[in-house]
Design a protein around this motif. Structure first.
Motif, PDB file in Angstrom:
ATOM      1  N   ASP A   1      18.126  29.864  20.239  1.00 22.50           N
ATOM      2  CA  ASP A   1      18.660  30.526  19.049  1.00 22.50           C
ATOM      3  C   ASP A   1      18.699  29.579  17.855  1.00 22.50           C
ATOM      4  OD1 ASP A   1      19.136  32.991  20.323  1.00 22.50           O
ATOM      5  OD2 ASP A   1      21.042  32.252  21.126  1.00 22.50           O
ATOM      6  N   GLY A   2      18.782  28.288  18.130  1.00 23.84           N
ATOM      7  CA  GLY A   2      18.854  27.304  17.047  1.00 23.84           C
ATOM      8  C   GLY A   2      18.371  25.950  17.520  1.00 23.84           C
ATOM      9  N   ILE A   3      18.189  25.033  16.582  1.00 25.22           N
ATOM     10  CA  ILE A   3      17.635  23.709  16.885  1.00 25.22           C
ATOM     11  C   ILE A   3      18.497  22.954  17.887  1.00 25.22           C
ATOM     12  CG2 ILE A   3      17.179  21.438  15.883  1.00 25.22           C
ATOM     13  CD1 ILE A   3      16.276  22.841  13.340  1.00 25.22           C
ATOM     14  N   GLN A   4      19.801  22.932  17.684  1.00 31.02           N
ATOM     15  CA  GLN A   4      20.675  22.122  18.529  1.00 31.02           C
ATOM     16  C   GLN A   4      20.720  22.613  19.972  1.00 31.02           C
ATOM     17  OE1 GLN A   4      22.029  19.201  17.916  1.00 31.02           O
ATOM     18  NE2 GLN A   4      21.075  19.242  15.894  1.00 31.02           N
ATOM     19  N   ASP A   5      20.292  23.848  20.215  1.00 28.59           N
ATOM     20  CA  ASP A   5      20.258  24.360  21.584  1.00 28.59           C
ATOM     21  C   ASP A   5      19.266  23.600  22.457  1.00 28.59           C
ATOM     22  OD1 ASP A   5      22.144  26.219  20.874  1.00 28.59           O
ATOM     23  OD2 ASP A   5      20.705  27.839  20.548  1.00 28.59           O
ATOM     24  N   ALA A   6      18.385  22.839  21.827  1.00 33.36           N
ATOM     25  CA  ALA A   6      17.395  22.065  22.596  1.00 33.36           C
ATOM     26  C   ALA A   6      18.066  21.121  23.586  1.00 33.36           C
ATOM     27  CB  ALA A   6      16.493  21.279  21.652  1.00 33.36           C
ATOM     28  N   TRP A   7      19.237  20.590  23.212  1.00 34.43           N
ATOM     29  CA  TRP A   7      19.920  19.644  24.102  1.00 34.43           C
ATOM     30  C   TRP A   7      20.474  20.319  25.353  1.00 34.43           C
ATOM     31  CZ3 TRP A   7      19.005  14.765  23.452  1.00 34.43           C
ATOM     32  CH2 TRP A   7      18.711  14.272  22.179  1.00 34.43           C
ATOM     33  N   ASP A   8      20.637  21.616  25.302  1.00 34.94           N
ATOM     34  CA  ASP A   8      21.216  22.332  26.448  1.00 34.94           C
ATOM     35  C   ASP A   8      20.162  22.946  27.354  1.00 34.94           C
ATOM     36  OD1 ASP A   8      23.809  21.824  25.471  1.00 34.94           O
ATOM     37  OD2 ASP A   8      23.677  23.550  24.118  1.00 34.94           O
ATOM     38  N   ALA A   9      18.898  22.813  26.997  1.00 32.43           N
ATOM     39  CA  ALA A   9      17.838  23.407  27.814  1.00 32.43           C
ATOM     40  C   ALA A   9      17.734  22.673  29.148  1.00 32.43           C
ATOM     41  CB  ALA A   9      16.502  23.341  27.082  1.00 32.43           C
ATOM     42  N   PRO A  10      17.488  23.386  30.249  1.00 29.70           N
ATOM     43  CA  PRO A  10      17.324  22.724  31.550  1.00 29.70           C
ATOM     44  C   PRO A  10      16.096  21.814  31.554  1.00 29.70           C
ATOM     45  CG  PRO A  10      17.600  25.110  31.788  1.00 29.70           C
ATOM     46  CD  PRO A  10      17.370  24.849  30.343  1.00 29.70           C
ATOM     47  N   THR A  11      16.107  20.812  32.421  1.00 31.52           N
ATOM     48  CA  THR A  11      14.938  19.947  32.549  1.00 31.52           C
ATOM     49  C   THR A  11      13.771  20.727  33.152  1.00 31.52           C
ATOM     50  OG1 THR A  11      15.670  19.184  34.722  1.00 31.52           O
ATOM     51  CG2 THR A  11      16.327  17.864  32.813  1.00 31.52           C
ATOM     52  N   ARG A  12      12.574  20.247  32.861  1.00 31.88           N
ATOM     53  CA  ARG A  12      11.331  20.893  33.301  1.00 31.88           C
ATOM     54  C   ARG A  12      11.284  22.365  32.889  1.00 31.88           C
ATOM     55  NH1 ARG A  12      12.115  17.027  37.400  1.00 31.88           N
ATOM     56  NH2 ARG A  12      10.356  15.557  37.463  1.00 31.88           N
ATOM     57  N   CYS A  13      11.765  22.587  31.688  1.00 30.25           N
ATOM     58  CA  CYS A  13      11.749  23.915  31.080  1.00 30.25           C
ATOM     59  C   CYS A  13      11.236  23.722  29.659  1.00 30.25           C
ATOM     60  CB  CYS A  13      13.156  24.508  31.090  1.00 30.25           C
ATOM     61  SG  CYS A  13      13.354  26.001  30.125  1.00 30.25           S
ATOM     62  N   VAL A  14      10.460  24.678  29.139  1.00 27.37           N
ATOM     63  CA  VAL A  14       9.924  24.579  27.786  1.00 27.37           C
ATOM     64  C   VAL A  14      10.841  25.344  26.836  1.00 27.37           C
ATOM     65  CG1 VAL A  14       7.943  24.959  26.299  1.00 27.37           C
ATOM     66  CG2 VAL A  14       7.585  24.483  28.729  1.00 27.37           C
ATOM     67  N   PRO A  15      11.635  24.640  26.017  1.00 22.37           N
ATOM     68  CA  PRO A  15      12.506  25.334  25.069  1.00 22.37           C
ATOM     69  C   PRO A  15      11.732  25.679  23.798  1.00 22.37           C
ATOM     70  CG  PRO A  15      13.046  22.994  25.177  1.00 22.37           C
ATOM     71  CD  PRO A  15      11.833  23.186  25.994  1.00 22.37           C
ATOM     72  N   VAL A  16      11.676  26.948  23.464  1.00 21.56           N
ATOM     73  CA  VAL A  16      10.890  27.408  22.325  1.00 21.56           C
ATOM     74  C   VAL A  16      11.798  28.007  21.263  1.00 21.56           C
ATOM     75  CG1 VAL A  16       9.025  28.925  21.554  1.00 21.56           C
ATOM     76  CG2 VAL A  16       8.932  27.897  23.831  1.00 21.56           C
ATOM     77  N   LEU A  17      11.642  27.528  20.042  1.00 22.88           N
ATOM     78  CA  LEU A  17      12.275  28.171  18.899  1.00 22.88           C
ATOM     79  C   LEU A  17      11.218  29.092  18.295  1.00 22.88           C
ATOM     80  CD1 LEU A  17      14.944  28.110  17.191  1.00 22.88           C
ATOM     81  CD2 LEU A  17      13.675  26.663  15.597  1.00 22.88           C
ATOM     82  N   PRO A  18      11.335  30.400  18.501  1.00 22.53           N
ATOM     83  CA  PRO A  18      10.251  31.302  18.092  1.00 22.53           C
ATOM     84  C   PRO A  18      10.224  31.533  16.584  1.00 22.53           C
ATOM     85  CG  PRO A  18      12.062  32.545  19.072  1.00 22.53           C
ATOM     86  CD  PRO A  18      12.426  31.093  19.199  1.00 22.53           C
ATOM     87  N   LEU A  19       8.999  31.498  16.041  1.00 26.97           N
ATOM     88  CA  LEU A  19       8.807  31.870  14.655  1.00 26.97           C
ATOM     89  C   LEU A  19       8.280  33.299  14.606  1.00 26.97           C
ATOM     90  CD1 LEU A  19       7.190  28.774  12.898  1.00 26.97           C
ATOM     91  CD2 LEU A  19       9.590  29.297  13.273  1.00 26.97           C
ATOM     92  N   PRO A  20       8.809  34.130  13.755  1.00 29.45           N
ATOM     93  CA  PRO A  20       8.349  35.517  13.689  1.00 29.45           C
ATOM     94  C   PRO A  20       6.948  35.618  13.097  1.00 29.45           C
ATOM     95  CG  PRO A  20       9.932  35.076  11.948  1.00 29.45           C
ATOM     96  CD  PRO A  20       9.924  33.871  12.820  1.00 29.45           C
ATOM     97  N   GLY A  21       6.187  36.597  13.588  1.00 33.36           N
ATOM     98  CA  GLY A  21       4.890  36.904  12.992  1.00 33.36           C
ATOM     99  C   GLY A  21       3.729  36.068  13.461  1.00 33.36           C
ATOM    100  N   LEU A  22       3.919  35.203  14.461  1.00 37.91           N
ATOM    101  CA  LEU A  22       2.813  34.382  14.941  1.00 37.91           C
ATOM    102  C   LEU A  22       1.904  35.176  15.877  1.00 37.91           C
ATOM    103  CD1 LEU A  22       4.503  30.948  15.789  1.00 37.91           C
ATOM    104  CD2 LEU A  22       3.520  31.719  13.629  1.00 37.91           C
ATOM    105  N   ALA A  23       0.604  34.919  15.786  1.00 37.26           N
ATOM    106  CA  ALA A  23      -0.340  35.558  16.700  1.00 37.26           C
ATOM    107  C   ALA A  23      -0.098  35.049  18.114  1.00 37.26           C
ATOM    108  CB  ALA A  23      -1.778  35.241  16.276  1.00 37.26           C
TER     109      ALA A  23
END
Length: 341
Positions: free
Chosen positions: A63-85
């Motif tokens: 949901d936000g940049i700082q959430d990256a620190w809470d992502a589990p290991t060996r997981c790809v945390p993605v901050l989605p941008l709208p409208g991308l192909a």
């Protein structure tokens, strides 16, 4: 430390899959990093690297940049941008893919310039796809230069940047970047040589904690042989080096380009004679570093008011989607971004 942003790269190339591999294979290093991109693209990449006996790589939506620190290991945390192909086919140049890659870089650059992220690591994009998308700049370096100039409210010429390719064995900084060879020769001017050496000096002085030893390569074979094979060394490069020496910089040249990289190489039992080589054009400087190992090289943009690194290879459309791409250079780019940040 603030999180590090990693752009997904061209979704038709190997960028998304090497990003997924990096989070899988170097979880400690990648902690606090996140991907700027499209969720479906990263999920497709995670699926393509799946192999029997190897844990799968889940994708987490932030949901936000700082959430990256809470992502589990060996997981790809993605901050989605709208409208991308997200449905572009593997290995095919398209305007949609070029636009998606550029949008991710622009968003991450602006976040870094605002101070929201500690550094920016960029996965490979495709220059023809950028052009097809109508992007005015041929690559990452020029695009980031434009973003930084706009942020500072200055003209492009007042935000000079240079490309450095670096590994444990060799560093090289380029006078010109993505231009034709004819234009690259024309770019070997007194001012450009002086500016390139100064940018390299200031950047490496911060990194090394001392004045760097800089070698300046000649343009012509044998550095011109006193004007027999061209006058650029006598008329342009040597006067620039002499002025820089008078300013107290530890710089030598022009030196024969066919041997200076061997002299600068830092290998076991062979400490390099120089910390960096200033090369006159793109291939002169990049071929030696890439020959020593694409998996070890990192592209660093010097002169920006932000930290930006990237792997030293391209989109590799010929193997995209097969899950065989090597993530080593991207992992090294993250490692260097942490050091610089």
């Amino acid at each position: 430390m603030k999180p590090i942003a990693i752009t997904q790269g061209d979704p038709a190339g190997i960028g998304p899959e090497i990003v997924a591999k990096a989070f899988r294979d170097a979880p400690d290093l990648l902690r606090g990093c996140f991907v700027v991109g499209d969720v479906a693209t990263l999920r497709r990449a995670a699926a393509c690297i799946a192999r029997p006996g190897i844990p799968s790589v889940p994708v987490a939506v932030l949901d936000g940049i700082q959430d990256a620190w809470d992502a589990p290991t060996r997981c790809v945390p993605v901050l989605p941008l709208p409208g991308l192909a997200s449905t572009v086919p593997w290995g095919r140049i398209s305007a949609e893919a070029g636009r998606a890659a550029a949008d991710c870089v622009e968003w991450a650059a602006r976040a870094a310039l605002r101070g929201g992220v500690a550094a920016l690591v960029t996965a490979p994009l495709h220059k023809e796809a950028l052009s097809a998308a109508g992007v005015a700049y041929p690559g990452h370096t020029e695009l980031l230069q434009a973003e930084a100039a706009a942020h500072r409210g200055v003209a492009l010429a007042d935000m000079p940047v240079r490309m450095m390719l670096a590994s444990d064995e060799l560093r090289t900084v380029l006078v010109s970047i993505h231009v034709s060879l004819r234009d690259a020769i024309a770019a070997v001017t007194y001012d450009n040589v002086v500016q390139t050496v100064q940018i390299a000096h200031h950047a490496l002085q911060r990194t090394l904690g001392r004045s760097p030893r800089i070698a300046v390569a000649g343009l012509n074979p044998h550095a011109g042989e006193g004007g027999l094979f061209g006058r650029e060394e006598c008329d342009t490069i040597a006067p620039a080096v002499a002025w820089l020496q008078a300013q107290g910089l530890d710089v030598q040249g022009p030196l024969p380009p066919d041997t200076v990289f061997m002299r600068a190489r830092n290998a076991p039992g062979h400490p390099g004679a120089f910390d960096v080589v200033v090369a006159m054009y793109h291939d002169q400087g990049l071929i030696p570093v890439k020959y020593l190992g694409v998996d070890k090289g990192v592209n660093v943009t010097l002169g920006l008011p932000l930290v930006r690194t990237s792997p030293d290879h391209g989109t590799a459309f010929d193997i995209a989607g097969q899950g065989v791409a090597d993530a080593s250079s991207l992992i090294e780019a993250v490692r260097m971004a942490r050091q610089l940040a």
